[in-house]
Design a protein around this motif. Structure first.
Motif, short mmCIF file in Angstrom:
data_model
loop_
_atom_site.label_atom_id
_atom_site.label_comp_id
_atom_site.label_asym_id
_atom_site.label_seq_id
_atom_site.Cartn_x
_atom_site.Cartn_y
_atom_site.Cartn_z
N GLY A 240 2.73 1.27 -5.01
CA GLY A 240 3.33 1.96 -6.14
C GLY A 240 2.76 3.35 -6.34
O GLY A 240 3.11 4.28 -5.62
N TYR A 241 1.87 3.48 -7.32
CA TYR A 241 1.30 4.79 -7.63
C TYR A 241 0.08 5.13 -6.79
O TYR A 241 -0.49 6.21 -6.92
CB TYR A 241 0.93 4.85 -9.12
N VAL A 242 -0.35 4.22 -5.92
CA VAL A 242 -1.43 4.49 -4.97
C VAL A 242 -1.01 3.95 -3.60
O VAL A 242 -0.10 3.13 -3.49
CB VAL A 242 -2.77 3.85 -5.40
N THR A 243 -1.71 4.44 -2.57
CA THR A 243 -1.42 4.01 -1.20
C THR A 243 -2.73 3.72 -0.49
O THR A 243 -3.70 4.47 -0.62
CB THR A 243 -0.67 5.11 -0.42
N LEU A 244 -2.75 2.62 0.26
CA LEU A 244 -3.90 2.29 1.10
C LEU A 244 -3.66 2.89 2.48
O LEU A 244 -2.61 2.65 3.09
CB LEU A 244 -4.05 0.77 1.19
N VAL A 245 -4.61 3.70 2.95
CA VAL A 245 -4.42 4.38 4.24
C VAL A 245 -5.63 4.17 5.13
O VAL A 245 -6.75 3.95 4.67
CB VAL A 245 -4.19 5.91 4.05
N SER A 246 -5.37 4.27 6.44
CA SER A 246 -6.42 4.32 7.44
C SER A 246 -6.55 5.78 7.86
O SER A 246 -5.55 6.45 8.12
CB SER A 246 -6.05 3.45 8.64
N CYS A 247 -7.79 6.27 7.92
CA CYS A 247 -8.03 7.66 8.34
C CYS A 247 -8.96 7.65 9.54
O CYS A 247 -10.05 7.09 9.49
CB CYS A 247 -8.67 8.46 7.20
N ARG A 248 -8.50 8.28 10.62
CA ARG A 248 -9.32 8.38 11.82
C ARG A 248 -9.79 9.82 11.99
O ARG A 248 -8.99 10.75 12.01
CB ARG A 248 -8.53 7.93 13.05
N THR A 339 -1.24 -6.79 -7.66
CA THR A 339 -0.67 -7.54 -8.78
C THR A 339 0.17 -6.63 -9.67
O THR A 339 1.30 -6.98 -10.05
CB THR A 339 -1.80 -8.19 -9.61
N TYR A 340 -0.37 -5.47 -9.99
CA TYR A 340 0.36 -4.53 -10.84
C TYR A 340 1.65 -4.07 -10.16
O TYR A 340 2.72 -4.02 -10.78
CB TYR A 340 -0.51 -3.31 -11.16
N SER A 341 1.56 -3.75 -8.89
CA SER A 341 2.72 -3.24 -8.15
C SER A 341 3.84 -4.27 -8.09
O SER A 341 5.02 -3.95 -8.27
CB SER A 341 2.29 -2.85 -6.73
N LYS A 342 3.48 -5.55 -7.87
CA LYS A 342 4.50 -6.61 -7.81
C LYS A 342 5.19 -6.80 -9.15
O LYS A 342 6.42 -6.91 -9.23
CB LYS A 342 3.85 -7.93 -7.35
N SER A 343 4.39 -6.83 -10.23
CA SER A 343 4.98 -7.04 -11.55
C SER A 343 5.81 -5.83 -11.97
O SER A 343 6.85 -5.97 -12.60
CB SER A 343 3.88 -7.30 -12.58
N HIS A 344 5.36 -4.64 -11.58
CA HIS A 344 6.08 -3.41 -11.92
C HIS A 344 7.43 -3.37 -11.20
O HIS A 344 8.45 -3.02 -11.77
CB HIS A 344 5.23 -2.20 -11.52
N THR A 345 7.42 -3.78 -9.91
CA THR A 345 8.65 -3.81 -9.12
C THR A 345 9.62 -4.84 -9.71
O THR A 345 10.82 -4.59 -9.82
CB THR A 345 8.35 -4.15 -7.65
N SER A 346 9.09 -6.01 -10.12
CA SER A 346 9.93 -7.05 -10.70
C SER A 346 10.60 -6.58 -11.98
O SER A 346 11.79 -6.84 -12.23
CB SER A 346 9.10 -8.30 -10.98
N GLU A 347 9.84 -5.85 -12.81
CA GLU A 347 10.37 -5.33 -14.05
C GLU A 347 11.52 -4.35 -13.81
O GLU A 347 12.52 -4.33 -14.51
CB GLU A 347 9.27 -4.65 -14.87
N GLU A 348 11.37 -3.51 -12.75
CA GLU A 348 12.39 -2.53 -12.43
C GLU A 348 13.66 -3.21 -11.93
O GLU A 348 14.77 -2.76 -12.18
CB GLU A 348 11.88 -1.55 -11.38
#
Length: 350
Positions: A240-248, A339-348
């Motif tokens: 959602g409002y953040v992204t998990l990234v790999s940085c090399r 958890t937040y992202s899933k509930s936020h997506t469900s609400e939308e």
């Protein structure tokens, strides 16, 4: 170990000897600025009053001439702070601090550094560092070019993860050369603000000290400024409002990932030095602000972990690769976002 601020004077046996504590070359574009203000921007954990006292005592030199605190620096001036005691980081004492050793043989050690541990003594951090721990647990570690025992590379205080330490001169030379020639492998996991649109990409931009905030680094488009830096990133998970990234890392500059990701608009989550400890993406709802505050408490540092490290062994020539789990504070914060992202997506969707 003594823990005086750098610019305080201590009694020392040989009054005729001065030791260099700080050295700065004034940038070409620097406007005229009082030297006490100039040094305040560069030296951590000191005060303007201490700088002025050091100048009054004849301990601040410009181009090898002692100056007073009202001297105005000019481009290309070489400014040195000289005191009667050696820098505290050179008065190294071993400390019985536990180490999380991932691998060890007679040539090298691979350590998993916890967040919050400074790698080597420096301004304001003269004890409790990784180097203090290494000096206690290992005898006769080779010195690197900065006179720091065993260190081949380093990571920031609030970054967790893997470091390789040399136990012999041969290993120091061999490993240092790999880092310089970019043949080592270093992969980090970071959580950044915003939805990183491209699945993967490469950031190229010279890095040097920020022209205004000298505690930060910055990206410069001028090829004559800073040092060449390259970061390759890949999206691991969108939350959602953040992204998990790999940085090399292709290069290893100070704060490289933190600066490069901010440069493309994705500051590391809770990176206080670069503004990531504010809400940069999201809603204005009070519940969301409370959620972010809980995330910051769960992960009270920048969301960055040196997860994978690879290099060629100095004796066997085998390419060795080490990997560590993401530490619990990052795991917990990521789980909150899932958890937040899933509930936020469900609400939308409803």
């Amino acid at each position: 170990m003594q823990n005086n601020i750098d610019l305080e004077q201590d009694e020392f046996d040989d009054d005729d000897v001065l030791f260099e504590h700080h050295r700065f070359e004034v940038a070409k574009g620097q406007q005229a600025l009082r030297i006490d203000k100039f040094l305040m921007n560069l030296i951590e954990n000191t005060t303007r009053n201490k700088i002025q006292k050091a100048a009054d005592s004849g301990n601040i030199f410009v181009n090898d001439v002692a100056v007073k605190s009202n001297y105005k620096v000019r481009p290309s001036d070489v400014v040195r702070v000289m005191l009667e005691h050696p820098p505290y980081e050179h008065l190294l004492k071993g400390e019985n601090i536990p180490l999380d050793i991932i691998y060890e043989d007679d040539q090298l050690i691979v350590v998993n550094k916890p967040a919050g541990m400074v790698v080597h003594p420096g301004h304001g951090n003269y004890s409790g560092t990784l180097v203090n721990a290494l000096a206690y647990h290992f005898d006769n570690l080779p010195m690197n070019s900065s006179e720091r025992p065993g260190l081949v590379h380093r990571i920031d205080k609030d970054t967790s993860g893997l470091l390789v330490v040399a136990k012999t001169e041969l290993a120091m030379d061999y490993l240092t050369k790999q880092f310089a020639e970019k043949t080592s492998e270093r992969e980090y996991v970071a959580m950044v603000w915003g939805n990183v649109l491209e699945d993967e990409g490469t950031i190229v931009g010279n890095i040097d000290r920020h022209p205004v905030n000298r505690m930060q680094m910055a990206v410069f488009t001028d090829p004559d400024k800073g040092k060449h830096a390259v970061t390759h990133y890949k999206v691991l998970e969108r939350l959602g409002y953040v992204t998990l990234v790999s940085c090399r890392l292709e290069t290893g500059r100070t704060h490289q990932i933190r600066v490069h990701m901010k440069h493309i608009g994705h500051t590391l989550f809770n990176d206080e030095r670069y503004g990531g400890d504010m809400i940069l993406k999201g809603t204005t709802f009070t519940k969301y602000k409370q959620f972010i505050d809980n995330c910051f408490k769960t992960l009270p540092r920048q969301a960055l972990h040196a997860k994978t490290l690879g290099f060629e062994h100095p004796i066997t020539k085998e390419f060795m690769r080490f990997d560590t789990d993401i530490p619990q504070d990052m795991k917990d914060c990521i789980e909150k976002w899932r958890t937040y992202s899933k509930s936020h997506t469900s609400e939308e969707e409803n």
